[in-house]
Design a protein around this motif. Sequence first.
Motif, PDB file in Angstrom:
ATOM      1  N   PHE A 199       0.828  -1.199   0.000  1.00  9.52           N
ATOM      2  CA  PHE A 199       0.000   0.000   0.000  1.00  9.52           C
ATOM      3  C   PHE A 199       0.864   1.251   0.000  1.00  9.52           C
ATOM      4  CE2 PHE A 199      -2.931  -2.910   2.452  1.00  9.52           C
ATOM      5  CZ  PHE A 199      -3.871  -3.045   1.444  1.00  9.52           C
ATOM      6  N   MET A 200       0.320   2.308  -0.515  1.00 10.53           N
ATOM      7  CA  MET A 200       0.868   3.662  -0.458  1.00 10.53           C
ATOM      8  C   MET A 200       2.340   3.711  -0.896  1.00 10.53           C
ATOM      9  SD  MET A 200      -1.246   4.866   2.905  1.00 10.53           S
ATOM     10  CE  MET A 200      -0.657   6.523   2.881  1.00 10.53           C
ATOM     11  N   GLY A 201       3.216   4.281  -0.079  1.00  6.77           N
ATOM     12  CA  GLY A 201       4.614   4.450  -0.459  1.00  6.77           C
ATOM     13  C   GLY A 201       5.330   3.146  -0.737  1.00  6.77           C
ATOM     14  N   LEU A 202       4.901   2.067  -0.109  1.00  5.58           N
ATOM     15  CA  LEU A 202       5.517   0.773  -0.390  1.00  5.58           C
ATOM     16  C   LEU A 202       5.170   0.300  -1.801  1.00  5.58           C
ATOM     17  CD1 LEU A 202       5.014  -0.928   3.073  1.00  5.58           C
ATOM     18  CD2 LEU A 202       7.172  -0.184   2.062  1.00  5.58           C
ATOM     19  N   GLU A 224       4.822  -0.469   8.849  1.00  3.08           N
ATOM     20  CA  GLU A 224       4.151  -0.369  10.150  1.00  3.08           C
ATOM     21  C   GLU A 224       3.294  -1.588  10.426  1.00  3.08           C
ATOM     22  OE1 GLU A 224       1.303   2.588  12.790  1.00  3.08           O
ATOM     23  OE2 GLU A 224       1.776   3.145  10.739  1.00  3.08           O
ATOM     24  N   VAL A 225       2.629  -2.090   9.385  1.00  4.37           N
ATOM     25  CA  VAL A 225       1.655  -3.160   9.585  1.00  4.37           C
ATOM     26  C   VAL A 225       1.779  -4.224   8.506  1.00  4.37           C
ATOM     27  CG1 VAL A 225      -0.814  -3.702   9.697  1.00  4.37           C
ATOM     28  CG2 VAL A 225       0.025  -1.592  10.673  1.00  4.37           C
ATOM     29  N   PHE A 226       1.735  -5.467   8.942  1.00  2.44           N
ATOM     30  CA  PHE A 226       1.583  -6.637   8.085  1.00  2.44           C
ATOM     31  C   PHE A 226       0.126  -7.050   8.179  1.00  2.44           C
ATOM     32  CE2 PHE A 226       6.028  -7.491   7.889  1.00  2.44           C
ATOM     33  CZ  PHE A 226       6.231  -8.574   7.055  1.00  2.44           C
ATOM     34  N   PHE A 227      -0.513  -7.270   7.071  1.00  4.66           N
ATOM     35  CA  PHE A 227      -1.815  -7.920   7.068  1.00  4.66           C
ATOM     36  C   PHE A 227      -1.573  -9.349   6.589  1.00  4.66           C
ATOM     37  CE2 PHE A 227      -2.870  -3.465   6.517  1.00  4.66           C
ATOM     38  CZ  PHE A 227      -3.890  -3.304   7.423  1.00  4.66           C
ATOM     39  N   VAL A 228      -1.887 -10.305   7.424  1.00  7.59           N
ATOM     40  CA  VAL A 228      -1.734 -11.715   7.071  1.00  7.59           C
ATOM     41  C   VAL A 228      -3.125 -12.311   7.048  1.00  7.59           C
ATOM     42  CG1 VAL A 228      -0.670 -13.917   7.672  1.00  7.59           C
ATOM     43  CG2 VAL A 228       0.541 -11.776   8.177  1.00  7.59           C
ATOM     44  N   LEU A 276       1.401  -5.157   2.988  1.00  4.88           N
ATOM     45  CA  LEU A 276       2.259  -4.314   3.809  1.00  4.88           C
ATOM     46  C   LEU A 276       1.783  -2.877   3.746  1.00  4.88           C
ATOM     47  CD1 LEU A 276       5.714  -5.676   2.587  1.00  4.88           C
ATOM     48  CD2 LEU A 276       4.364  -6.450   4.554  1.00  4.88           C
ATOM     49  N   ALA A 277       1.702  -2.237   4.907  1.00  3.67           N
ATOM     50  CA  ALA A 277       1.346  -0.817   4.985  1.00  3.67           C
ATOM     51  C   ALA A 277       2.536  -0.070   5.586  1.00  3.67           C
ATOM     52  CB  ALA A 277       0.105  -0.607   5.839  1.00  3.67           C
TER      53      ALA A 277
END
Length: 94
Positions: A10-13, A51-55, A75-76
């Motif tokens: 997401f976003m910058g990643l 900052e955050v992993f969504f699994v 990934l966020a």
Amino acid sequence: MPAMIELRAFMGLADTFRERNWDNPKTVAVTGEMTGEEFLAMLDLSPDAVEVFFVNGKAFTPDLAVVTGGDRVALAPQGVPGPYRVLLGFKKMG
């Protein structure tokens, strides 16, 4: 034997994925279970950038995430604005 993970950013990643000419989503081969930090190291992504992993739809900090073949991972980056934190489901994490 390696198994596949479907990885989204997401976003910058997502910008980092484009700079590296990676698909989004990207298919990543893994062997066994990996911590979020091990997974980021394998991808050559700084843990400070995520900052955050969504699994499989559930939010984790990188130090608590665990991924294995067959998982869907997103990934966020650090600093996601408030309204998006609510929409993505990790408002209470930071």
